[in-house]
Design an enzyme around this catalytic site. Structure first.
Site, PDB file in Angstrom:
ATOM      1  N   HIS A 248      65.261  28.504 123.821  1.00  0.00           N
ATOM      2  CA  HIS A 248      65.414  29.943 123.583  1.00  0.00           C
ATOM      3  C   HIS A 248      65.593  30.312 122.106  1.00  0.00           C
ATOM      4  CE1 HIS A 248      65.956  30.366 127.932  1.00  0.00           C
ATOM      5  NE2 HIS A 248      66.875  29.422 127.879  1.00  0.00           N
TER       6      HIS A 248
HETATM    7  C1  BDR Z   1      70.653  32.209 125.740  1.00  0.00           C
HETATM    8  O1  BDR Z   1      71.869  31.875 126.399  1.00  0.00           O
HETATM    9  C2  BDR Z   1      72.417  30.702 125.865  1.00  0.00           C
HETATM   10  O2  BDR Z   1      72.769  29.816 126.882  1.00  0.00           O
HETATM   11  C3  BDR Z   1      71.396  30.139 124.905  1.00  0.00           C
HETATM   12  O3  BDR Z   1      72.040  29.563 123.782  1.00  0.00           O
HETATM   13  C4  BDR Z   1      70.563  31.320 124.527  1.00  0.00           C
HETATM   14  O4  BDR Z   1      71.105  31.992 123.403  1.00  0.00           O
HETATM   15  C5  BDR Z   1      69.530  32.081 126.726  1.00  0.00           C
HETATM   16  O5  BDR Z   1      69.691  32.958 127.790  1.00  0.00           O
END
Ligand code: BDR
Ligand code: CA
Length: 312
Positions: A241
């Protein structure tokens, strides 16, 4: 050259995002790291931020701690994804560099005010609590920012922590609403973009083959993330992500999207934190962000590996 503050709740994918920036010194100057509670409580997040800086050989970076909880809600964390420390996987030593004194939101305000107008970008990788606190305390910084580039939300891919919401926005929807109404130029890297960026075995091995300690650590982080995500999605790799934010700063042509209006659902228990995006322009609500829909995953992973290769 972009001058960037990383606001973050590391998190393996936060780490890869920051490392990619630190491996791009000709294009990104990292002004500092502000930690926020999210994936893990604040004491883990700020400690992980310092571990990441030291991994990259950047013990000189200012690291600040900020909000230890959302505006109005109890903190929701994600150890089930990131492990008990938030950075499980690689064996990183305890950090020795100091945590700077002061609140992360004040660091953001002072940095934006002390630099030329429209020269500072906030790369927001976690719940938006620190960023919203800064904008509420100093509304003038909205117009002084080059932009806020954030990982959060979803439109076509909908949710990952609930059926309706993405984690970062879900944790502190009131803060997200402040940010989206601030008037600052906002770019959103939602699940629609990040779900296409999957860490296949070949891509993880490419980090290992670099042969430096950072590449080995990144590979170990991605292997840890796989454990949860592969079971959940049944895909050929886990989505990566937060590095989409850094990749967008470095190579925006990797991504496609459009200007849109995005409002945050704060009232409903069922759809708390949903990003209600007028992607098809069915209302006359003014555009308040550039909403990314997809990206080229081969170019994305090649860029990450190239930049990680420049680190120790
Ligand atoms: C986001 O949530 C977190 O778990 C990750 O670091 C990312 O920023 C993804 O939904
Ligand atoms: Ca994050």
């Amino acid at each position: 050259m972009r001058h960037v503050i990383f606001d973050t709740d590391p998190g393996q994918d936060d780490a890869v995002a920051i490392l990619t920036a630190l491996g791009s010194p000709g294009e990104i100057e990292v002004l500092g790291i502000s930690a926020v509670a999210g994936n893990v409580p604040l004491h883990h997040a700020e400690r992980n931020a310092r571990r990441i800086a030291e991994l990259a050989g950047r013990a000189d970076l200012p690291v600040y701690a900020g909000a230890d909880r959302p505006f109005t809600r109890g903190l929701v964390t994600a150890e089930h994804v990131h492990g008990s420390t938030g950075l499980n996987g690689p064996d990183l030593p305890e950090p020795t560099m100091p945590l700077r004194e002061g609140h992360a939101a004040d660091f953001i305000i002072e940095t934006v005010r002390s630099r030329p107008e429209r020269s500072v970008t906030i790369a927001a990788l976690g719940p938006l609590t620190n960023v919203a606190l800064a904008l509420l305390k100093a509304p003038d910084i909205a117009g002084r920012l080059e932009g806020i580039v954030l990982m959060g939300g979803a439109y076509f891919e909908v949710g990952n922590i609930t059926p309706a919401a993405e984690f970062n926005i879900y944790v502190d929807p009131e803060a997200a609403a402040v940010v989206f109404r601030s008037g600052a130029p906002i770019t959103v890297l939602p699940l629609d973009a990040t779900h296409g960026m999957r860490s296949t075995e070949a891509r993880i091995q490419a980090f290992e083959r670099i042969g430096n300690r950072t590449g080995a650590a990144v590979a170990a982080m991605l292997r840890f993330s796989e454990v949860y995500d592969l079971q959940k999605y049944g895909w050929d790799g886990a989505p990566l992500h937060d590095p989409c934010v850094t990749a967008f700063l470095l190579e925006p042509t990797i991504f496609e999207g459009r200007a849109a209006n995005c409002e945050i659902e704060c009232a409903s228990a069922l759809t708390r934190g949903m990003t209600v995006v007028d992607y098809w322009g069915v209302t006359d609500r003014a555009h308040n962000c550039f909403f990314v829909r997809s990206g080229d995953s081969d170019r994305f992973y090649a860029l990450l590996a190239e930049r990680v290769a420049r680190l120790p």
